[in-house]
Motif scaffolding. Structure first.
Motif, mmCIF file in Angstrom:
data_model
loop_
_atom_site.group_PDB
_atom_site.id
_atom_site.type_symbol
_atom_site.label_atom_id
_atom_site.label_comp_id
_atom_site.label_asym_id
_atom_site.label_seq_id
_atom_site.Cartn_x
_atom_site.Cartn_y
_atom_site.Cartn_z
ATOM 1 N N UNK A 96 1.957 0.515 -7.734
ATOM 2 C CA UNK A 96 0.943 -0.427 -7.253
ATOM 3 C C UNK A 96 0.552 -0.104 -5.814
ATOM 4 N N UNK A 97 1.532 0.279 -5.000
ATOM 5 C CA UNK A 97 1.263 0.620 -3.602
ATOM 6 C C UNK A 97 0.316 1.813 -3.525
ATOM 7 N N UNK A 98 0.553 2.822 -4.338
ATOM 8 C CA UNK A 98 -0.301 4.010 -4.369
ATOM 9 C C UNK A 98 -1.718 3.652 -4.791
ATOM 10 N N UNK A 99 -1.836 2.798 -5.799
ATOM 11 C CA UNK A 99 -3.156 2.390 -6.286
ATOM 12 C C UNK A 99 -3.929 1.638 -5.215
ATOM 13 N N UNK A 100 -3.236 0.795 -4.458
ATOM 14 C CA UNK A 100 -3.884 0.048 -3.379
ATOM 15 C C UNK A 100 -4.370 1.001 -2.289
ATOM 16 N N UNK A 101 -3.575 2.021 -1.986
ATOM 17 C CA UNK A 101 -3.934 2.976 -0.937
ATOM 18 C C UNK A 101 -5.192 3.762 -1.302
ATOM 19 N N UNK A 102 -5.221 4.300 -2.517
ATOM 20 C CA UNK A 102 -6.340 5.180 -2.895
ATOM 21 C C UNK A 102 -7.578 4.398 -3.296
ATOM 22 N N UNK A 103 -7.437 3.113 -3.605
ATOM 23 C CA UNK A 103 -8.592 2.300 -3.964
ATOM 24 C C UNK A 103 -8.939 2.408 -5.440
ATOM 25 N N UNK A 104 -10.134 1.962 -5.774
ATOM 26 C CA UNK A 104 -10.557 1.884 -7.175
ATOM 27 C C UNK A 104 -11.077 3.232 -7.671
ATOM 28 N N UNK A 105 -10.193 4.223 -7.648
ATOM 29 C CA UNK A 105 -10.518 5.532 -8.203
ATOM 30 C C UNK A 105 -10.058 5.543 -9.653
ATOM 31 N N UNK A 106 -10.930 6.008 -10.541
ATOM 32 C CA UNK A 106 -10.664 5.883 -11.966
ATOM 33 C C UNK A 106 -9.349 6.539 -12.376
ATOM 34 N N UNK A 107 -9.061 7.738 -11.856
ATOM 35 C CA UNK A 107 -7.823 8.417 -12.245
ATOM 36 C C UNK A 107 -6.595 7.641 -11.776
ATOM 37 N N UNK A 108 -6.690 7.033 -10.589
ATOM 38 C CA UNK A 108 -5.562 6.253 -10.074
ATOM 39 C C UNK A 108 -5.372 4.977 -10.888
ATOM 40 N N UNK A 109 -6.473 4.299 -11.218
ATOM 41 C CA UNK A 109 -6.383 3.086 -12.029
ATOM 42 C C UNK A 109 -5.835 3.406 -13.410
ATOM 43 N N UNK A 110 -6.308 4.504 -13.976
ATOM 44 C CA UNK A 110 -5.826 4.912 -15.300
ATOM 45 C C UNK A 110 -4.332 5.166 -15.274
#
Length: 198
Positions: free
Chosen positions: A10-24
């Motif tokens: 979750x921390x990584x996802x918050x850092x990179x933002x709403x990038x599709x690969x990260x959300x996926x």
């Protein structure tokens, strides 16, 4: 322990933002760990399609986005390409890992090839070999960078010890990509295939 693993995700996802690969990746890993916690079988294809459903529910326009299509096609290609692989007891762990990495790389490359030609009209002739260097290095950079980012607010010295190797490895990746482009026919231009051909 598995539940605690979700925190850096979750921390990584918050850092990179709403990038599709990260959300996926975040949704897939979350579902995977939840199924593990409740001791349910991790159904790979179910996880992938459920993740796509969740993302399209909130971002329906993503269906026509290149990164969305390439991400899920790559994952599905890897699942189909590696489903028959089983480590050999007679072979070393290093050999099995290298074989799995090559098979994963080949599956993702072949699976996404039609879409890459369709959207970009170019094919990298050395991409498969370059990825054998880039992918393992990226696997080191991501966790080190994530831990370093988390430590930066606690101890800058410790964070720097982790982030400096990340910078070096990132430079190595960029130089590898630049070097591969220096070869003749590093990429070739192709005509856009029809949707029927794809």
């Amino acid at each position: 322990i598995l539940g605690l693993t979700l925190i850096p995700i979750f921390f990584y996802t918050i850092i990179v933002g709403e990038i599709m690969t990260a959300l996926r990746a975040a949704i897939i890993l979350t579902i995977f760990f939840v199924l593990k916690i409740i001791e349910r079988e991790t159904l790979s294809y179910f996880i992938v399609f459920f993740t796509a459903f969740i993302l399209l529910l909130f971002y329906p326009q993503s269906l026509f986005a290149v990164d969305f299509q390439l991400s899920f096609i790559a994952v599905l290609a890897i699942l189909m390409g590696t489903k028959q692989f089983s480590p050999s007891a007679q072979s070393s762990k290093l050999y099995n890992n290298l074989k799995m990495m090559l098979l994963t790389n080949l599956s993702a490359t072949l699976g996404t090839l039609p879409l890459i030609i369709y959207f970009f009209n170019r094919v990298s002739l050395y991409g498969l070999l370059t990825n054998l260097i880039v992918v393992p290095l990226s696997g080191i950079i991501t966790p080190l960078g994530l831990i370093g980012a988390m430590l930066s607010s606690v101890n800058e010295y410790l964070a720097e010890l982790l982030l400096q190797p990340c910078g070096f490895l990132t430079t190595l990746i960029l130089e590898t990509a630049r070097y591969s482009l220096s070869f003749p026919y590093s990429s070739i231009r192709l005509a856009t295939p029809s949707l029927i051909t794809i």
